[in-house]
Design a protein around this motif. Structure first.
Motif, PDB file in Angstrom:
ATOM      1  N   GLY A   2       1.014  -1.041  -0.019  1.00  0.00           N
ATOM      2  CA  GLY A   2       0.143  -0.140  -0.119  1.00  0.00           C
ATOM      3  C   GLY A   2       0.884   1.218   0.003  1.00  0.00           C
ATOM      4  O   GLY A   2       1.815   1.416  -0.359  1.00  0.00           O
ATOM      5  N   ASN A   4       1.457   5.154   2.480  1.00  0.00           N
ATOM      6  CA  ASN A   4       1.064   5.893   3.435  1.00  0.00           C
ATOM      7  C   ASN A   4       1.115   7.282   3.420  1.00  0.00           C
ATOM      8  O   ASN A   4       1.664   7.887   2.764  1.00  0.00           O
ATOM      9  CB  ASN A   4       1.706   5.293   4.871  1.00  0.00           C
ATOM     10  N   THR A  23     -10.351   5.472   9.661  1.00  0.00           N
ATOM     11  CA  THR A  23      -9.966   4.064  10.219  1.00  0.00           C
ATOM     12  C   THR A  23     -11.118   3.733  10.905  1.00  0.00           C
ATOM     13  O   THR A  23     -11.071   2.508  11.455  1.00  0.00           O
ATOM     14  CB  THR A  23      -8.696   4.340  10.978  1.00  0.00           C
ATOM     15  N   SER A  42      -1.574   5.569  13.769  1.00  0.00           N
ATOM     16  CA  SER A  42      -1.373   5.076  12.435  1.00  0.00           C
ATOM     17  C   SER A  42      -2.472   4.137  12.078  1.00  0.00           C
ATOM     18  O   SER A  42      -2.928   3.380  13.007  1.00  0.00           O
ATOM     19  CB  SER A  42      -0.154   4.491  11.764  1.00  0.00           C
ATOM     20  N   GLY A  43      -3.280   3.989  11.186  1.00  0.00           N
ATOM     21  CA  GLY A  43      -4.361   3.061  10.900  1.00  0.00           C
ATOM     22  C   GLY A  43      -4.312   2.726   9.405  1.00  0.00           C
ATOM     23  O   GLY A  43      -4.160   3.469   8.448  1.00  0.00           O
ATOM     24  N   ARG A  44      -4.712   1.368   9.116  1.00  0.00           N
ATOM     25  CA  ARG A  44      -4.906   0.884   7.725  1.00  0.00           C
ATOM     26  C   ARG A  44      -6.318   0.573   7.541  1.00  0.00           C
ATOM     27  O   ARG A  44      -6.945   0.143   8.451  1.00  0.00           O
ATOM     28  CB  ARG A  44      -4.086  -0.727   7.770  1.00  0.00           C
ATOM     29  N   THR A  67      -6.583  -4.361  -1.132  1.00  0.00           N
ATOM     30  CA  THR A  67      -5.441  -3.668  -0.902  1.00  0.00           C
ATOM     31  C   THR A  67      -5.674  -2.683   0.498  1.00  0.00           C
ATOM     32  O   THR A  67      -6.669  -2.291   0.685  1.00  0.00           O
ATOM     33  CB  THR A  67      -4.431  -2.937  -1.822  1.00  0.00           C
ATOM     34  N   GLN A  68      -4.487  -2.415   0.991  1.00  0.00           N
ATOM     35  CA  GLN A  68      -4.617  -1.412   2.196  1.00  0.00           C
ATOM     36  C   GLN A  68      -3.879  -0.004   2.078  1.00  0.00           C
ATOM     37  O   GLN A  68      -3.136   0.096   1.114  1.00  0.00           O
ATOM     38  CB  GLN A  68      -3.904  -2.270   3.219  1.00  0.00           C
ATOM     39  N   LEU A  69      -4.672   0.880   2.831  1.00  0.00           N
ATOM     40  CA  LEU A  69      -4.017   2.275   2.676  1.00  0.00           C
ATOM     41  C   LEU A  69      -3.818   2.676   4.031  1.00  0.00           C
ATOM     42  O   LEU A  69      -4.778   2.477   5.096  1.00  0.00           O
ATOM     43  CB  LEU A  69      -5.088   3.276   2.112  1.00  0.00           C
ATOM     44  N   GLU A  70      -2.802   3.073   4.149  1.00  0.00           N
ATOM     45  CA  GLU A  70      -2.375   3.542   5.741  1.00  0.00           C
ATOM     46  C   GLU A  70      -2.418   5.174   6.020  1.00  0.00           C
ATOM     47  O   GLU A  70      -1.757   5.870   5.108  1.00  0.00           O
ATOM     48  CB  GLU A  70      -0.827   3.026   6.190  1.00  0.00           C
TER      49      GLU A  70
END
Length: 366
Positions: A2, A4, A23, A42-44, A67-70
């Motif tokens: 991802g 950040n 989040t 922080s958070g995904r 997929t992930q976004l931070e």
């Protein structure tokens, strides 16, 4: 893979409220006083993608993995941060560690929420943050310049190239321009990136407006959009308060109904993600099978072996080929076998540049 984004802004502009909404947690305290966020939270979050859902349904996948976004919630900067004011050194270090900056700008008036500068003026607020980041970069490079000069005297060719880049960046900073405006060649990209400059990071301006302006924006957000256009930066209008309300709703139907009542077609999160992808030149490719359908994030312009490496380093090291189907063909043909029968599956080699939406099966040998 991802990416950040650090949420940056003056105190009390809504950073923690936005972070909590994005989040869907209460990990960051939202309070009406400066520096309520001391350590960066922080958070995904999952990146919503309708294509993945359709691909998974066709493939009969037992598991769907987006997929992930931070997001990183960084405490508010103030005037003098570059000199350590308001815990500035710590905050600047936090910004240095993110890939991109989401610059949250207060575009709403509320007598119950104090403003550290005494009133709402998004252009002034942007200049305050940008100035502090430029001053921090200026100080960093001026120190580095002296060390590089000594190395150049010793005939260090690498130092000579870096010194030339540093000189160009310093000229810009001293003229009041951020480092991201520096023109660099492909050969200069790596040494430029290694300078880790705060103002070299891509910026997305997020205008935090009142609930009544969420659909159309207001005069303050227009001013920010105009500035972003001049800079070549992204700009998104959201209401952090609305996003926080949406995050508390239980079902997609409830969220859709609430958005419709406000004249909105999608959440602010969706707009921020889309703008963020454009900001960092990211694309998504997919893998799909009975066990799992998954979305993967990749830099635009990356070749097939690099995409394979996002999944596992062994895939990149032993890359043979990529069996590739455009997601439109995968859906239209009813899946992998249908695409094969229709001649829509391509055998791509190591020089293939992956396209957004490709559904790929990697063949490798290690």
């Amino acid at each position: 893979m991802g990416f950040n984004c650090g949420i940056v802004g003056l105190p009390n502009v809504g950073k923690s409220t936005l972070f909590n909404a994005l989040t869907a947690t209460a990990a960051a305290e939202a309070a009406n006083f400066p520096f309520c966020t001391i350590e960066p939270n922080s958070g995904r979050v999952a990146v919503p993608d309708e294509r993945l859902d359709r691909i998974a349904a066709i493939a009969g996948s037992a598991r769907v993995v987006p997929t992930q976004l931070e997001f990183v919630d960084i405490a508010g900067l103030v005037r003098g941060a570059s000199k350590g004011e308001g815990l500035g050194n710590q905050f600047l270090a936090n910004i240095r560690e993110v890939d991109a900056i989401i610059h949250l700008v207060r575009c709403f008036a509320d007598p119950n929420v104090t403003h550290v500068e005494g009133g709402v003026d998004p252009t002034r607020d942007i200049e305050t943050i940008e100035t502090e980041l430029m001053l921090a970069d200026l100080e960093s490079l001026e120190k580095r310049e002296q060390a590089l000069i000594k190395r150049v005297r010793g005939n260090d060719k690498e130092a000579r190239q870096t010194l030339e880049i540093v000189g160009r960046v310093l000229d810009l900073l001293r003229a009041g321009e951020p480092a991201r405006k520096t023109q660099v060649t492909d050969d200069e990209r790596r040494p430029f990136d290694m300078l880790q400059l705060l103002t070299a990071k891509p910026v997305l301006y997020v205008c935090n407006v009142d609930e009544d302006s969420a659909a159309t924006g207001n005069a303050h957000s227009v001013a920010v959009a105009d500035r972003a256009a001049v800079e070549g930066a992204g700009c998104v209008v959201i209401s952090a308060a609305i996003e926080e309300e949406i995050a508390q709703l239980g079902t997609d139907a409830e969220k859709a109904e609430f958005l419709d009542s406000l004249g909105l077609s999608e959440t602010g999160l969706a707009r921020v993600i889309r703008a963020g992808y454009g900001l960092l030149d990211l694309i998504t490719f997919f893998t799909a099978g009975p066990k799992e359908a998954r979305a993967w994030t990749l830099r635009k312009g990356s070749k097939a072996p690099r995409a394979a490496g996002v999944i596992h380093t062994d895939f990149e090291r032993g890359f043979i080929r990529a069996e590739t189907i455009a997601h439109e063909d995968f859906i239209a043909c009813g899946g992998e076998q249908g695409a094969k029968d229709a001649g829509r599956m391509r055998q791509e080699g190591k020089d293939y540049v992956v396209r957004d939406g490709d559904v790929i099966l990697f063949r490798f040998n290690v």
